[in-house]
Design a protein around this motif. Sequence first.
Motif, PDB file in Angstrom:
ATOM      1  N   UNK A   4     -57.824   0.616 -43.561  1.00  0.00           N
ATOM      2  CA  UNK A   4     -56.371   0.692 -43.746  1.00  0.00           C
ATOM      3  C   UNK A   4     -55.956   0.994 -45.168  1.00  0.00           C
ATOM      4  N   UNK A   5     -56.915   1.075 -46.080  1.00  0.00           N
ATOM      5  CA  UNK A   5     -56.587   1.355 -47.481  1.00  0.00           C
ATOM      6  C   UNK A   5     -56.241   2.834 -47.640  1.00  0.00           C
ATOM      7  N   UNK A   6     -54.987   3.115 -47.995  1.00  0.00           N
ATOM      8  CA  UNK A   6     -54.595   4.513 -48.156  1.00  0.00           C
ATOM      9  C   UNK A   6     -53.892   4.767 -49.483  1.00  0.00           C
ATOM     10  N   UNK A   7     -53.494   3.712 -50.174  1.00  0.00           N
ATOM     11  CA  UNK A   7     -52.821   3.953 -51.448  1.00  0.00           C
ATOM     12  C   UNK A   7     -53.067   2.809 -52.432  1.00  0.00           C
ATOM     13  N   UNK A   8     -53.130   3.138 -53.739  1.00  0.00           N
ATOM     14  CA  UNK A   8     -53.426   2.113 -54.739  1.00  0.00           C
ATOM     15  C   UNK A   8     -52.316   1.072 -54.898  1.00  0.00           C
ATOM     16  N   UNK A  36     -52.592  -1.572 -52.351  1.00  0.00           N
ATOM     17  CA  UNK A  36     -53.821  -2.377 -52.466  1.00  0.00           C
ATOM     18  C   UNK A  36     -53.696  -3.495 -53.492  1.00  0.00           C
ATOM     19  N   UNK A  50     -61.220  -1.502 -56.707  1.00  0.00           N
ATOM     20  CA  UNK A  50     -61.052  -0.988 -55.346  1.00  0.00           C
ATOM     21  C   UNK A  50     -61.331   0.506 -55.315  1.00  0.00           C
ATOM     22  N   UNK A  71     -60.564   3.316 -53.137  1.00  0.00           N
ATOM     23  CA  UNK A  71     -59.655   3.611 -52.018  1.00  0.00           C
ATOM     24  C   UNK A  71     -60.323   4.579 -51.038  1.00  0.00           C
ATOM     25  N   UNK A  72     -60.953   5.613 -51.587  1.00  0.00           N
ATOM     26  CA  UNK A  72     -61.512   6.683 -50.763  1.00  0.00           C
ATOM     27  C   UNK A  72     -62.595   6.147 -49.823  1.00  0.00           C
ATOM     28  N   UNK A  73     -63.437   5.233 -50.351  1.00  0.00           N
ATOM     29  CA  UNK A  73     -64.527   4.701 -49.532  1.00  0.00           C
ATOM     30  C   UNK A  73     -64.151   3.423 -48.805  1.00  0.00           C
ATOM     31  N   UNK A 101     -55.884  -0.175 -38.175  1.00  0.00           N
ATOM     32  CA  UNK A 101     -56.527   0.301 -39.403  1.00  0.00           C
ATOM     33  C   UNK A 101     -57.867   0.967 -39.107  1.00  0.00           C
ATOM     34  N   UNK A 102     -58.089   2.101 -39.726  1.00  0.00           N
ATOM     35  CA  UNK A 102     -59.421   2.719 -39.756  1.00  0.00           C
ATOM     36  C   UNK A 102     -59.692   3.105 -41.204  1.00  0.00           C
ATOM     37  N   UNK A 131     -59.482   4.538 -44.476  1.00  0.00           N
ATOM     38  CA  UNK A 131     -58.530   5.388 -45.189  1.00  0.00           C
ATOM     39  C   UNK A 131     -57.253   5.697 -44.439  1.00  0.00           C
ATOM     40  N   UNK A 132     -57.030   5.049 -43.305  1.00  0.00           N
ATOM     41  CA  UNK A 132     -55.836   5.333 -42.494  1.00  0.00           C
ATOM     42  C   UNK A 132     -55.218   4.025 -42.006  1.00  0.00           C
ATOM     43  N   UNK A 133     -53.911   3.932 -42.087  1.00  0.00           N
ATOM     44  CA  UNK A 133     -53.211   2.803 -41.491  1.00  0.00           C
ATOM     45  C   UNK A 133     -52.042   3.331 -40.654  1.00  0.00           C
ATOM     46  N   UNK A 147     -52.341   8.045 -44.508  1.00  0.00           N
ATOM     47  CA  UNK A 147     -53.743   8.293 -44.847  1.00  0.00           C
ATOM     48  C   UNK A 147     -53.827   8.621 -46.327  1.00  0.00           C
ATOM     49  N   UNK A 148     -55.025   8.840 -46.804  1.00  0.00           N
ATOM     50  CA  UNK A 148     -55.190   9.125 -48.222  1.00  0.00           C
ATOM     51  C   UNK A 148     -54.508  10.449 -48.589  1.00  0.00           C
ATOM     52  N   UNK A 201     -49.003  11.556 -44.993  1.00  0.00           N
ATOM     53  CA  UNK A 201     -48.175  10.472 -44.447  1.00  0.00           C
ATOM     54  C   UNK A 201     -47.199  11.096 -43.441  1.00  0.00           C
ATOM     55  N   UNK A 219     -50.234  13.784 -50.587  1.00  0.00           N
ATOM     56  CA  UNK A 219     -50.855  13.414 -51.863  1.00  0.00           C
ATOM     57  C   UNK A 219     -51.877  14.486 -52.210  1.00  0.00           C
ATOM     58  N   UNK A 247     -57.724   3.561 -57.971  1.00  0.00           N
ATOM     59  CA  UNK A 247     -57.055   2.295 -58.273  1.00  0.00           C
ATOM     60  C   UNK A 247     -56.847   2.136 -59.784  1.00  0.00           C
TER      61      UNK A 247
END
Lengths: 98, 265
Positions: free
Chosen positions: A31-35, A38, A56, A58-60, B103-104, B106-108, B143-144, B147, B179, B185
């Motif tokens: 679910x991590x998609x943005x800093x 996070x 963190x 994010x990409x991995x 959640x997966x 890089x995607x929420x 996603x990364x 959106x 993006x 981060x």
Amino acid sequence: MNSQFIAFFTIFLIHTNLYAASMQYDMRVDGLACPFCAYGIEKKLLKTEGVNSVDINIEKGIVIVKTKIGVSFSEHQLNQLFHDAGFTYRSMKQRELR
Amino acid sequence: MVQNHLISMNLGLSAYFLSSLAIAHDPIFSIGPHVLYKNGVEIATELHGEQSEHSENTLALEFAYGITGDWAVGTEIPYVIAEDENGTGDLNLYSKYRFWRFDTLGVQQSAAVLLRIKFDTGKNEVVNQSTDGLLGFTYGYESIKWYRWISARYQYIGEASNNLKRGDKIFADIAFGFRYSTPVYRKPDTVWYLELNTEYGMKAKQSNIELENTGGRQAFLSPGVFLTLRNFAIKAGVQIPIYQDLNDSQQKDDYRYKVALEWHL
């Protein structure tokens, strides 16, 4: 003999110190998609006793936590912590930092 | 004349009452499913306004709190700066509940409902003089790289003390975000937005008689940008009207804008 003993003792001390320095936990999180989003993870983990730093990837989807020796995390604790931060905890790898 | 001005002013006020309260990567002029982390605090300040024949700007201070990881509550205190009058606007309280999240890596994906109430607490000359409510639903895919969001909102507008019942409003929105570079981060991050915002306003009634010069349909194309650095964010966008079918002879909007600063604690 005396110099051999000193050398052995010095190596032993250095080795013991480094061995006991810290632990690193790599936590897989979905679910991590943005800093910006996070940030809650970092805030929550830094409140945990013995946690020295949080980074963190994010990409991995990996949260890297460095702690003092002796700090451990249970699955239940991490499920709850990441749920409260708005994400889903998946798994963890741990290693000692020398 | 005074009544006409009040009613036309209401179109703007209504829109902004609804468009604020965006948390984190929510769209700028519509709503998204973002909430705060548990015990998280958001402090935000926002400047938004519209330009038509008259200009009106509002500076708002907003506080939000995460009760759980899926439920946030907040309040907004606006200050209205109009051409002829300035003053404190109506106090807003809101609550957003994220009832679904998937959640997966890089995607929420998530969905949330929103309830917002605006109380008649502001200076009479710059507010609607009614207690209004808003109910909204939103779905978001984040996603990364990309959106996308959809949302629908219904705004109920209460009757003012002068027997004027302004028309309720329905909003439907679709929004996209992009993006360009992979986020890192603690490094600056930029997401570009493009929204399509549509609004349908019902006619106002005075003593149960419909007023012809109220209500109508509007659609806006709204580019924007969201810049963040760790727990600090800047959000800015402009709404450009692409379709305006307003009843009778109402002022049409030239544009609307919003700039917001957000800080998470």
